[in-house]
Design a protein around this motif. Structure first.
Motif, PDB file in Angstrom:
ATOM      1  N   SER A   1     -16.892  40.791 -14.093  1.00  0.00           N
ATOM      2  CA  SER A   1     -18.087  40.138 -13.595  1.00  0.00           C
ATOM      3  C   SER A   1     -19.257  41.335 -13.428  1.00  0.00           C
ATOM      4  O   SER A   1     -19.201  42.385 -13.688  1.00  0.00           O
ATOM      5  CB  SER A   1     -17.629  39.995 -11.907  1.00  0.00           C
ATOM      6  OG  SER A   1     -17.324  41.270 -11.352  1.00  0.00           O
TER       7      SER A   1
ATOM      8  N   GLY B   1     -22.319  52.646 -11.114  1.00  0.00           N
ATOM      9  CA  GLY B   1     -22.807  53.248  -9.941  1.00  0.00           C
ATOM     10  C   GLY B   1     -24.262  52.541  -9.405  1.00  0.00           C
ATOM     11  O   GLY B   1     -24.977  53.579  -8.881  1.00  0.00           O
TER      12      GLY B   1
ATOM     13  N   ALA C   1     -21.602  46.635 -12.531  1.00  0.00           N
ATOM     14  CA  ALA C   1     -22.653  47.410 -11.836  1.00  0.00           C
ATOM     15  C   ALA C   1     -21.795  48.570 -10.934  1.00  0.00           C
ATOM     16  O   ALA C   1     -22.195  49.793 -10.716  1.00  0.00           O
ATOM     17  CB  ALA C   1     -23.099  46.504 -10.530  1.00  0.00           C
ATOM     18  N   ASP C   2     -20.512  48.321 -10.544  1.00  0.00           N
ATOM     19  CA  ASP C   2     -19.682  49.221  -9.794  1.00  0.00           C
ATOM     20  C   ASP C   2     -19.325  50.412 -10.650  1.00  0.00           C
ATOM     21  O   ASP C   2     -19.213  51.434 -10.421  1.00  0.00           O
ATOM     22  CB  ASP C   2     -18.487  48.617  -9.283  1.00  0.00           C
ATOM     23  CG  ASP C   2     -18.749  47.792  -8.116  1.00  0.00           C
ATOM     24  OD1 ASP C   2     -19.809  47.766  -7.310  1.00  0.00           O
ATOM     25  OD2 ASP C   2     -17.768  46.783  -7.904  1.00  0.00           O
ATOM     26  N   ARG C   3     -19.177  50.093 -11.964  1.00  0.00           N
ATOM     27  CA  ARG C   3     -18.667  51.216 -12.976  1.00  0.00           C
ATOM     28  C   ARG C   3     -19.841  51.965 -13.186  1.00  0.00           C
ATOM     29  O   ARG C   3     -19.672  53.230 -13.295  1.00  0.00           O
ATOM     30  CB  ARG C   3     -18.239  50.673 -14.209  1.00  0.00           C
ATOM     31  CG  ARG C   3     -17.529  51.290 -15.065  1.00  0.00           C
ATOM     32  CD  ARG C   3     -16.101  51.829 -14.890  1.00  0.00           C
ATOM     33  NE  ARG C   3     -15.108  50.683 -14.661  1.00  0.00           N
ATOM     34  CZ  ARG C   3     -14.525  50.299 -15.674  1.00  0.00           C
ATOM     35  NH1 ARG C   3     -14.590  50.708 -16.681  1.00  0.00           N
ATOM     36  NH2 ARG C   3     -13.630  49.323 -15.362  1.00  0.00           N
TER      37      ARG C   3
ATOM     38  N   GLN D   1     -20.599  42.272 -11.216  1.00  0.00           N
ATOM     39  CA  GLN D   1     -20.373  43.091 -10.056  1.00  0.00           C
ATOM     40  C   GLN D   1     -19.561  44.386 -10.355  1.00  0.00           C
ATOM     41  O   GLN D   1     -19.528  45.510 -10.317  1.00  0.00           O
ATOM     42  CB  GLN D   1     -19.731  42.543  -8.921  1.00  0.00           C
ATOM     43  CG  GLN D   1     -19.403  43.537  -7.421  1.00  0.00           C
ATOM     44  CD  GLN D   1     -20.874  44.014  -7.005  1.00  0.00           C
ATOM     45  OE1 GLN D   1     -21.612  43.158  -6.577  1.00  0.00           O
ATOM     46  NE2 GLN D   1     -20.995  45.308  -6.847  1.00  0.00           N
ATOM     47  N   ASP D   2     -18.495  44.114 -11.340  1.00  0.00           N
ATOM     48  CA  ASP D   2     -17.694  45.204 -11.889  1.00  0.00           C
ATOM     49  C   ASP D   2     -18.384  46.043 -12.696  1.00  0.00           C
ATOM     50  O   ASP D   2     -18.191  47.210 -12.724  1.00  0.00           O
ATOM     51  CB  ASP D   2     -16.582  44.480 -12.860  1.00  0.00           C
ATOM     52  CG  ASP D   2     -15.643  43.467 -12.093  1.00  0.00           C
ATOM     53  OD1 ASP D   2     -15.103  43.774 -10.894  1.00  0.00           O
ATOM     54  OD2 ASP D   2     -15.075  42.362 -12.648  1.00  0.00           O
TER      55      ASP D   2
ATOM     56  N   LEU E   1     -26.529  49.136  -7.985  1.00  0.00           N
ATOM     57  CA  LEU E   1     -26.506  47.803  -7.276  1.00  0.00           C
ATOM     58  C   LEU E   1     -26.508  46.550  -8.424  1.00  0.00           C
ATOM     59  O   LEU E   1     -27.060  46.653  -9.447  1.00  0.00           O
ATOM     60  CB  LEU E   1     -27.725  47.532  -6.323  1.00  0.00           C
ATOM     61  CG  LEU E   1     -27.765  48.707  -5.331  1.00  0.00           C
ATOM     62  CD1 LEU E   1     -29.097  48.272  -4.515  1.00  0.00           C
ATOM     63  CD2 LEU E   1     -26.424  48.366  -4.245  1.00  0.00           C
ATOM     64  N   LYS E   2     -25.626  45.618  -8.097  1.00  0.00           N
ATOM     65  CA  LYS E   2     -25.570  44.375  -8.899  1.00  0.00           C
ATOM     66  C   LYS E   2     -26.963  43.760  -9.251  1.00  0.00           C
ATOM     67  O   LYS E   2     -27.319  43.629 -10.268  1.00  0.00           O
ATOM     68  CB  LYS E   2     -24.693  43.373  -8.250  1.00  0.00           C
ATOM     69  CG  LYS E   2     -24.940  41.933  -9.138  1.00  0.00           C
ATOM     70  CD  LYS E   2     -23.871  41.000  -8.517  1.00  0.00           C
ATOM     71  CE  LYS E   2     -23.888  39.812  -8.942  1.00  0.00           C
ATOM     72  NZ  LYS E   2     -23.217  38.738  -8.431  1.00  0.00           N
TER      73      LYS E   2
END
Length: 225
Positions: free
Chosen positions: A46, A55, A51-53, A48-49, A57-58
């Protein structure tokens, strides 16, 4: 060969102080997306995955792309562009067509072994793109496989490849067998990328070349043994 890794269609109007960081961020986004697609698959990954990696915001991803499909398209395009540059350069003179075919196979295999993650994403996820986007990556003439096909055809015209060999089928066979290396190559294995490339190139040449051309390529010392 330096590659322009900007997202297609994005504005390049930036101040001197902010251009480099944004281009570096784009390159980082491609690298992280490639890794996430490799680990989870396109369907399982996703934004979101990713974006999280990174660091971030999506919502910040939408500065660069409009959808997950756009991001896959950019990753696939980047992998194809870099790989094609490798084989296209290797296929250029000097050397007769068989010399250049051998050099191109070796270069392709070494590049693939050293870029296993991008190669896997390209080969696994290309079919996830709509047909028109796949075509825009590969080109209407399938230019990547065409490098191998054209070298076989050129060698055939010079009497170096057997007349019954179909250059199109030979090119597809060579590309298919060398692409499969990513499934079994291990950096900890007994063979280096260079050794694998040398072996596969030799087998491909022996599979299409005339007996005379094969004999002429064997070193004199080995032929006498």
């Amino acid at each position: 060969m330096a590659q322009d890794r900007r997202p297609a269609g994005r504005s390049v109007r930036r101040t001197g102080g902010e251009r480099k960081p944004r281009e570096e961020r784009w390159a980082q986004l491609l690298d992280v997306a490639t890794q996430v697609f490799y680990e989870k698959g396109y369907d399982g990954a996703s934004l979101q995955d990713i974006a999280d990696r990174l660091g971030m915001l999506k919502g910040s991803l939408y500065y660069y792309i409009q959808s997950k499909e756009d991001l896959l398209f950019e990753v696939i395009s980047d992998v194809h562009r870099e790989g094609y540059a490798v084989v296209r350069t290797a296929a250029e003179p000097p050397g007769d067509p068989l010399d250049r075919l051998e050099r191109t196979i070796r270069a392709h295999v070494v590049h693939e072994c050293r870029h296993l993650v991008p190669t896997a994403v390209f080969l696994h996820e290309l079919a996830s793109l709509p047909a028109d986007r796949r075509e825009s990556v590969l080109g209407s003439g399938h230019v990547y496989q065409g490098v191998f096909r054209d070298l076989v055809a050129e060698a055939q015209q010079q009497g170096l490849v057997r007349p019954e060999v179909d250059p199109r089928i030979a090119g597809l066979s060579i590309l298919g067998s060398t692409n499969w290396v990513y499934r079994w190559f291990s950096a900890d294995g007994p063979s280096t990328p260079e050794q694998i490339g040398e072996q596969l190139a030799a087998m491909a040449i022996h599979g299409v070349a005339t007996p005379e051309a094969v004999r002429s390529r064997v070193p004199v010392g080995r032929a006498a043994s």
